[in-house]
Write a protein that holds these residues in place. Structure first.
Motif, PDB file in Angstrom:
ATOM      1  N   UNK A   1      49.080  43.792  34.318  1.00 37.42           N
ATOM      2  CA  UNK A   1      48.405  44.148  33.137  1.00 37.42           C
ATOM      3  C   UNK A   1      48.704  43.214  31.935  1.00 37.42           C
ATOM      4  N   UNK A   2      50.026  42.997  31.641  1.00 35.30           N
ATOM      5  CA  UNK A   2      50.595  41.849  30.761  1.00 35.30           C
ATOM      6  C   UNK A   2      49.590  40.492  31.002  1.00 35.30           C
ATOM      7  N   UNK A   3      49.419  40.263  32.426  1.00 34.73           N
ATOM      8  CA  UNK A   3      48.990  38.831  32.687  1.00 34.73           C
ATOM      9  C   UNK A   3      47.486  38.867  32.379  1.00 34.73           C
ATOM     10  N   UNK A   4      46.613  40.051  32.579  1.00 34.27           N
ATOM     11  CA  UNK A   4      45.276  40.116  32.239  1.00 34.27           C
ATOM     12  C   UNK A   4      45.085  39.962  30.582  1.00 34.27           C
ATOM     13  N   UNK A   5      45.834  40.678  30.127  1.00 35.85           N
ATOM     14  CA  UNK A   5      45.707  40.494  28.448  1.00 35.85           C
ATOM     15  C   UNK A   5      46.259  38.912  28.243  1.00 35.85           C
ATOM     16  N   UNK A   6      46.955  38.569  28.550  1.00 29.17           N
ATOM     17  CA  UNK A   6      47.419  37.128  28.091  1.00 29.17           C
ATOM     18  C   UNK A   6      46.496  36.041  28.512  1.00 29.17           C
ATOM     19  N   UNK A   7      45.739  36.443  29.888  1.00 27.84           N
ATOM     20  CA  UNK A   7      44.780  35.384  30.454  1.00 27.84           C
ATOM     21  C   UNK A   7      43.636  35.228  29.383  1.00 27.84           C
ATOM     22  N   UNK A   8      43.356  36.615  29.195  1.00 24.83           N
ATOM     23  CA  UNK A   8      42.151  36.797  27.850  1.00 24.83           C
ATOM     24  C   UNK A   8      42.423  36.113  26.276  1.00 24.83           C
ATOM     25  N   UNK A   9      43.507  36.842  26.104  1.00 26.04           N
ATOM     26  CA  UNK A   9      43.763  36.414  24.574  1.00 26.04           C
ATOM     27  C   UNK A   9      44.647  35.168  24.169  1.00 26.04           C
ATOM     28  N   UNK A  10      45.169  34.649  25.202  1.00 24.05           N
ATOM     29  CA  UNK A  10      45.902  33.469  25.126  1.00 24.05           C
ATOM     30  C   UNK A  10      45.655  32.455  25.676  1.00 24.05           C
ATOM     31  N   UNK A  11      44.568  32.664  26.773  1.00 22.29           N
ATOM     32  CA  UNK A  11      44.405  31.378  27.560  1.00 22.29           C
ATOM     33  C   UNK A  11      42.710  31.411  27.703  1.00 22.29           C
ATOM     34  N   UNK A  12      42.084  32.104  27.247  1.00 22.59           N
ATOM     35  CA  UNK A  12      40.540  32.208  26.938  1.00 22.59           C
ATOM     36  C   UNK A  12      39.966  32.405  28.502  1.00 22.59           C
ATOM     37  N   UNK A  13      40.811  33.082  29.387  1.00 19.93           N
ATOM     38  CA  UNK A  13      39.892  33.188  30.741  1.00 19.93           C
ATOM     39  C   UNK A  13      39.024  34.283  30.518  1.00 19.93           C
ATOM     40  N   UNK A  14      37.916  34.397  31.404  1.00 20.47           N
ATOM     41  CA  UNK A  14      37.021  35.266  31.547  1.00 20.47           C
ATOM     42  C   UNK A  14      37.545  36.388  32.565  1.00 20.47           C
ATOM     43  N   UNK A  15      38.105  37.269  32.181  1.00 16.86           N
ATOM     44  CA  UNK A  15      38.506  38.293  32.820  1.00 16.86           C
ATOM     45  C   UNK A  15      37.558  39.380  33.388  1.00 16.86           C
ATOM     46  N   UNK A  16      36.240  39.119  33.202  1.00 19.45           N
ATOM     47  CA  UNK A  16      35.170  39.850  33.946  1.00 19.45           C
ATOM     48  C   UNK A  16      35.027  39.290  35.180  1.00 19.45           C
ATOM     49  N   UNK A  17      35.549  38.157  35.564  1.00 17.81           N
ATOM     50  CA  UNK A  17      35.155  37.603  36.831  1.00 17.81           C
ATOM     51  C   UNK A  17      36.168  37.883  37.909  1.00 17.81           C
ATOM     52  N   UNK A  18      35.564  38.113  39.143  1.00 16.15           N
ATOM     53  CA  UNK A  18      36.466  38.721  40.070  1.00 16.15           C
ATOM     54  C   UNK A  18      37.425  37.572  40.718  1.00 16.15           C
ATOM     55  N   UNK A  19      37.038  36.471  40.591  1.00 15.29           N
ATOM     56  CA  UNK A  19      38.051  35.285  40.987  1.00 15.29           C
ATOM     57  C   UNK A  19      38.958  35.236  40.290  1.00 15.29           C
ATOM     58  N   UNK A  20      38.823  35.267  38.749  1.00 18.40           N
ATOM     59  CA  UNK A  20      39.848  35.268  37.690  1.00 18.40           C
ATOM     60  C   UNK A  20      40.935  36.383  38.031  1.00 18.40           C
ATOM     61  N   UNK A  21      40.367  37.535  38.155  1.00 16.43           N
ATOM     62  CA  UNK A  21      41.314  38.695  38.426  1.00 16.43           C
ATOM     63  C   UNK A  21      42.152  38.747  39.844  1.00 16.43           C
ATOM     64  N   UNK A  22      41.598  38.141  40.803  1.00 12.00           N
ATOM     65  CA  UNK A  22      42.065  37.969  42.066  1.00 12.00           C
ATOM     66  C   UNK A  22      43.150  36.677  41.996  1.00 12.00           C
ATOM     67  N   UNK A  23      43.144  35.958  41.249  1.00  8.98           N
ATOM     68  CA  UNK A  23      44.069  34.856  40.947  1.00  8.98           C
ATOM     69  C   UNK A  23      45.455  35.620  40.452  1.00  8.98           C
ATOM     70  N   UNK A  24      44.985  36.219  39.462  1.00  8.00           N
ATOM     71  CA  UNK A  24      46.102  36.977  38.579  1.00  8.00           C
ATOM     72  C   UNK A  24      46.959  37.842  39.445  1.00  8.00           C
TER      73      UNK A  24
END
Length: 225
Positions: free
Chosen positions: A131-154
């Motif tokens: 959960x924390x990593x998803x927040x950080x990926x979006x707000x601190x790294x600008x990753x598109x957390x709507x993409x399946x590949x991004x979520x799977x990597x996290x």
């Protein structure tokens, strides 16, 4: 017979594109550390409940700056709000890189992923880390957390990956459950997030300081201790 350890259940209602939820999650972590130091006898469980700030968000999201200007009226207003949030987050361990964010994503997939893991009784510590990593990926790294590949990597990085995960995320399983839980929360009177529900009784709204969260936790425990 030894007395049974007191328990504290915490439901954190949040959306992954909510700036204050990112701050609130960090403050919850600090409050839990304080509780563990004061009351090491308490068994704590944390559940994450979905909330959708924009139920009409398309699956592929919207361009981020344009979305915010439409929502708040002007680029100056957006920048002012972002500066306010960044200042409020100082000292919490949370950071924001708004310039790195290119899209405002749909968060349904991310919520589906967390529901799937909680239903499977995955390690709560790993789920919390994800959960924390998803927040950080979006707000601190600008990753598109709507993409399946991004979520799977996290999920992989949190030790919660699965061979079928990308295909599963590309499907729709639990999407109806996300919407149903969102509506149930709204029906309980929750209009904004983050919102914390302690022992299914005490409700606390907003990204409260860790000390305020701690007092609420102790209040929630007091009837049973």
């Amino acid at each position: 017979m030894p007395e049974e350890a007191p328990t504290l259940s915490i439901d954190m209602v949040a959306d992954f594109v909510c700036v204050w939820c990112h701050v609130g999650g960090a403050r919850l972590g600090a409050a839990l550390a304080m509780l563990a130091a004061q009351r090491p006898d308490v068994r704590v469980t944390v559940r994450h409940q979905p909330f959708l700030l924009d139920t009409a968000m398309p699956d592929d999201g919207h361009p981020y700056p344009d979305y915010l200007v439409r929502k708040f009226g002007s680029l100056d207003a957006v920048k002012g709000l972002q500066a306010q949030v960044s200042a409020a987050a100082e000292g919490s361990g949370v950071h924001f890189d708004f310039a790195a964010i290119r899209r405002r994503p749909s968060t349904v997939k991310a919520h589906r992923l967390i529901l799937r893991l909680q239903a499977a009784e995955a390690d709560p510590a790993r789920v919390a880390a994800l959960v924390h990593a998803i927040f950080r990926a979006y707000f601190e790294q600008g990753q598109d957390i709507g993409r399946s590949a991004v979520l799977a990597t996290l999920a992989d990085a949190a030790g919660l990956g699965a061979p079928d995960l990308i295909d599963w995320l590309d499907g729709a399983e639990l999407a109806d459950e996300v919407l149903a839980q969102h509506r149930q929360i709204r029906d309980r009177g929750v209009q904004g997030v983050p919102f914390f529900i302690l022992n299914d009784a005490v409700g606390l709204s907003g990204a409260q300081p860790a000390e305020v969260l701690l007092r609420a936790m102790l209040d929630a425990l007091s009837p049973t201790t």
